[in-house]
Design a protein around this motif. Sequence first.
Motif, short mmCIF file in Angstrom:
data_model
loop_
_atom_site.label_atom_id
_atom_site.label_comp_id
_atom_site.label_asym_id
_atom_site.label_seq_id
_atom_site.Cartn_x
_atom_site.Cartn_y
_atom_site.Cartn_z
N UNK A 26 -34.00 -20.66 -163.58
CA UNK A 26 -35.33 -20.78 -163.01
C UNK A 26 -36.36 -20.12 -163.93
N UNK A 27 -37.51 -20.75 -164.02
CA UNK A 27 -38.60 -20.23 -164.84
C UNK A 27 -39.80 -20.00 -163.94
N UNK A 28 -40.45 -18.86 -164.14
CA UNK A 28 -41.58 -18.48 -163.29
C UNK A 28 -42.82 -18.24 -164.15
N UNK A 29 -43.97 -18.43 -163.52
CA UNK A 29 -45.22 -18.15 -164.21
C UNK A 29 -45.53 -16.66 -164.22
N UNK A 30 -45.04 -15.94 -163.19
CA UNK A 30 -45.33 -14.52 -163.07
C UNK A 30 -44.05 -13.75 -162.73
N UNK A 31 -44.00 -12.50 -163.14
CA UNK A 31 -42.86 -11.64 -162.82
C UNK A 31 -42.75 -11.45 -161.32
N UNK A 32 -43.90 -11.35 -160.64
CA UNK A 32 -43.88 -11.19 -159.19
C UNK A 32 -43.10 -12.32 -158.53
N UNK A 33 -43.26 -13.54 -159.03
CA UNK A 33 -42.56 -14.70 -158.45
C UNK A 33 -41.06 -14.55 -158.57
N UNK A 34 -40.60 -13.95 -159.66
CA UNK A 34 -39.17 -13.73 -159.84
C UNK A 34 -38.64 -12.74 -158.81
N UNK A 35 -39.36 -11.66 -158.57
CA UNK A 35 -38.95 -10.68 -157.56
C UNK A 35 -38.96 -11.30 -156.17
N UNK A 36 -39.98 -12.07 -155.88
CA UNK A 36 -40.10 -12.72 -154.57
C UNK A 36 -38.96 -13.71 -154.36
N UNK A 37 -38.66 -14.51 -155.37
CA UNK A 37 -37.60 -15.52 -155.25
C UNK A 37 -36.23 -14.87 -155.10
N UNK A 38 -36.03 -13.76 -155.78
CA UNK A 38 -34.77 -13.04 -155.66
C UNK A 38 -34.57 -12.52 -154.24
N UNK A 39 -35.62 -11.96 -153.66
CA UNK A 39 -35.52 -11.46 -152.29
C UNK A 39 -35.21 -12.58 -151.31
N UNK A 40 -35.89 -13.70 -151.48
CA UNK A 40 -35.65 -14.84 -150.59
C UNK A 40 -34.24 -15.41 -150.80
N UNK A 41 -33.77 -15.40 -152.01
CA UNK A 41 -32.43 -15.89 -152.33
C UNK A 41 -31.38 -15.14 -151.51
N UNK A 42 -31.57 -13.84 -151.34
CA UNK A 42 -30.61 -13.03 -150.57
C UNK A 42 -30.90 -13.12 -149.07
N UNK A 43 -32.17 -13.04 -148.70
CA UNK A 43 -32.54 -12.96 -147.29
C UNK A 43 -32.29 -14.27 -146.53
N UNK A 44 -32.38 -15.41 -147.22
CA UNK A 44 -32.32 -16.70 -146.53
C UNK A 44 -30.94 -17.37 -146.58
N UNK A 45 -29.95 -16.72 -147.15
CA UNK A 45 -28.60 -17.30 -147.22
C UNK A 45 -27.68 -16.59 -146.23
N UNK A 46 -26.96 -17.38 -145.43
CA UNK A 46 -26.15 -16.78 -144.35
C UNK A 46 -25.03 -15.88 -144.85
N UNK A 47 -24.50 -16.13 -146.06
CA UNK A 47 -23.37 -15.30 -146.50
C UNK A 47 -23.80 -13.92 -146.95
N UNK A 48 -25.11 -13.61 -146.95
CA UNK A 48 -25.57 -12.25 -147.22
C UNK A 48 -26.05 -11.56 -145.95
N UNK A 49 -25.86 -12.23 -144.82
CA UNK A 49 -26.43 -11.73 -143.56
C UNK A 49 -25.86 -10.36 -143.17
N UNK A 50 -24.61 -10.12 -143.50
CA UNK A 50 -23.98 -8.85 -143.13
C UNK A 50 -24.64 -7.66 -143.82
N UNK A 51 -25.26 -7.89 -144.96
CA UNK A 51 -25.90 -6.79 -145.69
C UNK A 51 -27.07 -6.20 -144.92
N UNK A 52 -27.72 -7.01 -144.12
CA UNK A 52 -28.93 -6.55 -143.43
C UNK A 52 -28.62 -5.71 -142.19
#
Length: 241
Positions: free
Chosen positions: A116-142
């Motif tokens: 993935x390529x981003x225009x801003x570093x912030x977008x990379x951090x945001x996408x990483x958080x969503x990648x973990x938060x929105x996938x069911x197999x990471x749900x136990x971490x929360x």
Amino acid sequence: MKAKRLLLFTLNILLAYSVLGKSPETKPVKEAAAKTAAVINPAYVDYINNYRTLAIRQQKKYRIPASVTLAQALLESNGGQSYLALAGNNHFGLKSTEWKGLSICKYDAGVYACFRKYLYVYSSFEDHSRFIAERPFYRSLFKLSLTDYRAWATGLNECGYAKDPQYGAKLIRLIEQYHLDYYDTADENDPPYPLDSTAAAPVKTPAKPAAAKPAATKPAATRPAAAKPATAAKTPSPAKK
């Protein structure tokens, strides 16, 4: 007589330790401190200072510990020095599978892969958080505490975030080495954790001493030194965010 000899032997041992600076109580502490200072990477310190607020914001928004986010970013981007980070603002190594945005491709472990390529570093951090938060197999971490970075790091391994079986251990090592857990309870406006990066700075070769100049023929007392103008102290520029 035997007791006297034993006492003298013990005193000699203690005297030797004190002279050589090899006290069995202080030596391990000194060695550990020197080892920790030697491995501090100045580029990592700068990276943490620049992006700590992004990690804290992501923690508030998605409930992912800031320490884990920073450790992952450091590990995946090599402190912002990786090709993906420099050319595509991708600080977490996320591939472009099921990705509709821009991509950047390179050889990864001998295989040509696209990321993935981003225009801003912030977008990379945001996408990483969503990648973990929105996938069911990471749900136990929360269900874990935000201050339990060890459980989070180990849990990422157990959930299959990375193929490297030592991935969680590497995150824990970075968190403890750079005191990233400080940011799990810090505010955006708090100062960064003080890290001494001078120990890891490259050693400079000392310059050759300049040739001595001949002494002045006129006595120094007859030549009053000119007053130097006072220079204003420079205010250090704030870290980039």
